[in-house]
Scaffold this active site. Structure first.
Site, PDB file in Angstrom:
ATOM      1  N   LYS A 197      37.000  44.321  46.256  1.00  0.00           N
ATOM      2  CA  LYS A 197      36.227  45.226  45.385  1.00  0.00           C
ATOM      3  C   LYS A 197      37.162  46.235  44.743  1.00  0.00           C
ATOM      4  O   LYS A 197      38.037  46.790  45.416  1.00  0.00           O
ATOM      5  CB  LYS A 197      35.146  45.934  46.208  1.00  0.00           C
ATOM      6  CG  LYS A 197      34.128  46.705  45.368  1.00  0.00           C
ATOM      7  CD  LYS A 197      33.022  47.287  46.239  1.00  0.00           C
ATOM      8  CE  LYS A 197      31.945  47.977  45.405  1.00  0.00           C
ATOM      9  NZ  LYS A 197      30.870  48.531  46.242  1.00  0.00           N
TER      10      LYS A 197
ATOM     11  N   SER B 161      26.258  47.742  44.745  1.00  0.00           N
ATOM     12  CA  SER B 161      27.251  47.816  43.688  1.00  0.00           C
ATOM     13  C   SER B 161      28.312  46.727  43.814  1.00  0.00           C
ATOM     14  O   SER B 161      29.072  46.511  42.886  1.00  0.00           O
ATOM     15  CB  SER B 161      27.918  49.181  43.704  1.00  0.00           C
ATOM     16  OG  SER B 161      28.643  49.352  44.921  1.00  0.00           O
TER      17      SER B 161
ATOM     18  N   SER C  92      25.405  48.766  49.346  1.00  0.00           N
ATOM     19  CA  SER C  92      26.148  47.997  48.332  1.00  0.00           C
ATOM     20  C   SER C  92      26.907  46.786  48.853  1.00  0.00           C
ATOM     21  O   SER C  92      27.434  46.007  48.047  1.00  0.00           O
ATOM     22  CB  SER C  92      27.122  48.913  47.592  1.00  0.00           C
ATOM     23  OG  SER C  92      26.412  49.817  46.799  1.00  0.00           O
TER      24      SER C  92
END
Lengths: 501, 98
Positions: free
Chosen positions: A84, A159, A183
């Site tokens: 990420k 997210s 997330s």
């Protein structure tokens, strides 16, 4: 016979590592197969913001050299991973999904990045995310949305939508996410993959670009519970560079995943995680999961956590408040975007203009909301009260865990929703976080794993398991038992049912 | 709870060093009003005798010995700077002319 690209990318992380260790596959072959897959499908999926082709191949070559020298390889050596874009990577673009960091090359690695490299995990690149991890759909990325591999017109959750989509589209067998309000778990649920939010403080936040410091937690994502556990052990552990890092042994999560069982366990179903706003197919698969756990030998009890009804409200005051403070560092002076510096404006004006140009709508909305909640005259009513709710939620968990080993719920109230459906309605978007948020407020551990497809839309449903702090191994013990039973029932993993890309 | 006005959003934006456009002020004022309306429920517990929790871990200040350790070079620390001069961050004027 030489393995085809398609068979390589469908291997589990554990399987890939075993083949690399035995010399059946080279780490370079594995990296090339995944890079080829990314090239073939990522234009559609948009899981990656940056693919570090050269870096990945160099890491893979190093693993092969190590094996040739006869050195012992770690349990995930040579396995590719999608990281990420919230974690700093030395010399590799790190944007946290924001224009304000476009083009920034960090001069250092996050502790998590360092640990992945030290374990010889091959980092393929950086994945797409809601800007500053604010969102539940990955539509808030400044670089365009990620699409759900199950249905390209739908969101992959947020997210960490990029990380989850990379797993579901076979671009990587391992990924890293961050979970501030869900997330990691939500995108796991919406893409039919496994995601774990470890106990707060279990994985270092050093080099994780901060959104809400008392809630943010990095964690592992994969397509199987065991792979997630193997990654968990690589990234977890004490870090003196993070004052919130827990100085205690990492729970035996791999052992737990390998010794799956729920026999004799007491599992609590949270009464408050049901009702209005929950899709019928989600509740159907959840009830089936409860029955399955009972059949597997668990004792199911209903528990009540009355303060969970206030968790969403508390979260949407606490997280923006911390973000308004954390994001003050983006001042256009030391790094990041600077606009309007024409020699006539003050530093303060340049900061304001740069932040206006560099931040997206959701980030601005939360900065304003947080500034308001912390402002004089409103502090007690909003931020102060939210912190009291946090206490009540912790007490609810304590009462529940005095009676049960783990709690279960749906991970999300609905399956993946269409791209664009909720972008102009922040409250509708925030409701996606209903089931995941209490865990972040309390700091305990939780996992989402696939428990079937909703009959009405054929999209994945996630089962959430919640454990007390530092009892992360319970997640894996229960999760692996559910996964094994469902795989037996279906005859294959859930992702086998996803459409071909 | 009081509603949030356009002027209030403008004031908060100034406090937060955000130069919002006019249309953003209107847009956010409406949305923030809705959000605050929804989250104001937390005040239902305000009168209760509940201690606040700011963090899931009991935090203590972490100290270490004051020893020189490897760190970024000046070049590395300046590598992301929007502007630099003589190995320093170059910033716009901080003090006004008056």
């Amino acid at each position: 016979m030489k393995d085809s690209t398609d068979s390589i990318i469908r291997l589990t992380a554990a399987g890939t590592a075993a083949r690399i260790a035995s010399g059946e596959l080279s780490a370079v072959e594995v990296a090339e197969a995944h890079l080829a897959r990314i090239e073939a499908v990522d234009e559609k999926v948009h899981a990656f913001l940056h693919v570090d082709r050269e870096g990945a191949l160099a890491q893979a070559r190093a693993v092969d050299a190590k094996r040739e020298r006869g050195e012992k390889l770690g349990p995930l050596a040579g396995v590719p991973l999608a990281l990420k874009d919230a974690f700093t990577t030395k010399g590799v673009p790190t944007t946290v999904g924001s224009k304000i960091l476009e083009g920034w090359l960090p001069p250092y690695d996050a502790t998590l990045t360092q640990r992945l490299k030290a374990a010889d995990v091959v980092i393929l690149g950086k994945t797409n995310m809601d800007e500053f991890a604010m969102g539940s759909s990955t539509e808030n990325s400044a670089y365009g949305p990620t699409r759900n591999p199950w249905d390209m017109s739908r969101v992959p959750g947020g997210s960490g939508g990029g990380s989850a989509a990379a797993l579901a589209s076979y671009e990587a067998p391992l990924a890293i996410g961050t979970d501030t309000g869900g997330s990691i778990r939500q995108p796991g649920a919406l893409t039919g993959t496994v995601g774990v939010k470890p106990t707060y403080g279990a994985v270092s936040r050093y080099g994780l670009i901060a959104y809400s410091s008392s809630l943010d937690q990095g964690g592992p994502c994969a397509r199987t519970v065991l792979d997630t556990a193997l990654l968990h052990e690589v990234i977890a552990g004490h870090d003196p560079l993070d004052s919130t890092s827990i100085d205690a042994p990492v729970p035996p999560v791999v052992e737990a995943a390998r010794n799956a069982s729920v026999v004799g366990m007491r599992i609590g179903v949270v009464r408050e995680f049901a009702g209005e706003g929950y899709q019928s197919g989600v509740m159907l698969r959840f009830r089936e999961s409860v029955e399955l756990l009972r059949e597997l030998g668990a004792e199911i009890v209903e528990v009540s956590c009355p303060s969970f009804d206030l968790a969403l409200s508390a979260y949407y005051l606490i997280a923006p408040s911390e973000c308004s403070s954390n994001l003050a560092r983006f001042d256009a002076m030391r790094y990041g975007l600077r606009v309007g510096d024409d020699g006539t404006k003050s530093a303060e004006d340049v900061t304001a203009l740069s932040r206006e140009a560099g931040f997206g709508d959701e980030v601005k909305r939360r900065i304003i909301l947080g500034t308001y909640a912390l402002s004089s005259g409103y502090y007690d009513a909003y931020y102060g009260s939210a912190q009291k709710v946090r206490t009540l939620i912790i007490r609810d968990f304590e009462r529940a865990f005095a009676d049960v080993d783990v709690l279960i719920s749906p991970t999300m109230p609905t399956t993946a929703f269409p791209i664009g459906e909720r972008v102009d309605d922040p409250m509708a978007m925030y409701l996606a976080d209903l089931c995941t948020i209490p865990t972040n407020l309390a700091g305990n551990a939780a996992m989402s794993l696939p428990c079937g497809l909703a009959p009405e839309d054929g999209l994945p449903v996630g089962l959430q398991i919640i454990a007390p702090a530092m009892k992360d191994d319970r997640l894996y013990k229960v999760g692996a038992a559910v996964e094994a039973a469902l795989t037996r029932k279906w005859g294959h993993g859930l992702l086998e049912e996803a459409p071909a890309l | 709870m009081p509603g949030i006005t356009r002027e209030e959003v403008a004031h908060l934006a100034r406090l937060a060093r955000l130069e919002l456009k006019d249309e953003e002020l209107d847009h956010f004022a409406g949305q923030l009003d809705d959000i605050l309306g929804a989250v104001a429920r937390v005040s239902e517990v305000a009168d209760q005798d509940v201690p606040p929790t700011s963090h899931p871990l009991p935090l203590t200040n972490v100290m270490r010995a004051d020893e020189v350790r490897p760190s970024l070079t000046p070049e590395q620390a300046l590598s992301g700077a929007p502007a630099q001069e003589q190995r320093r961050f170059k910033v716009p004027q901080i003090l006004g002319e008056d």
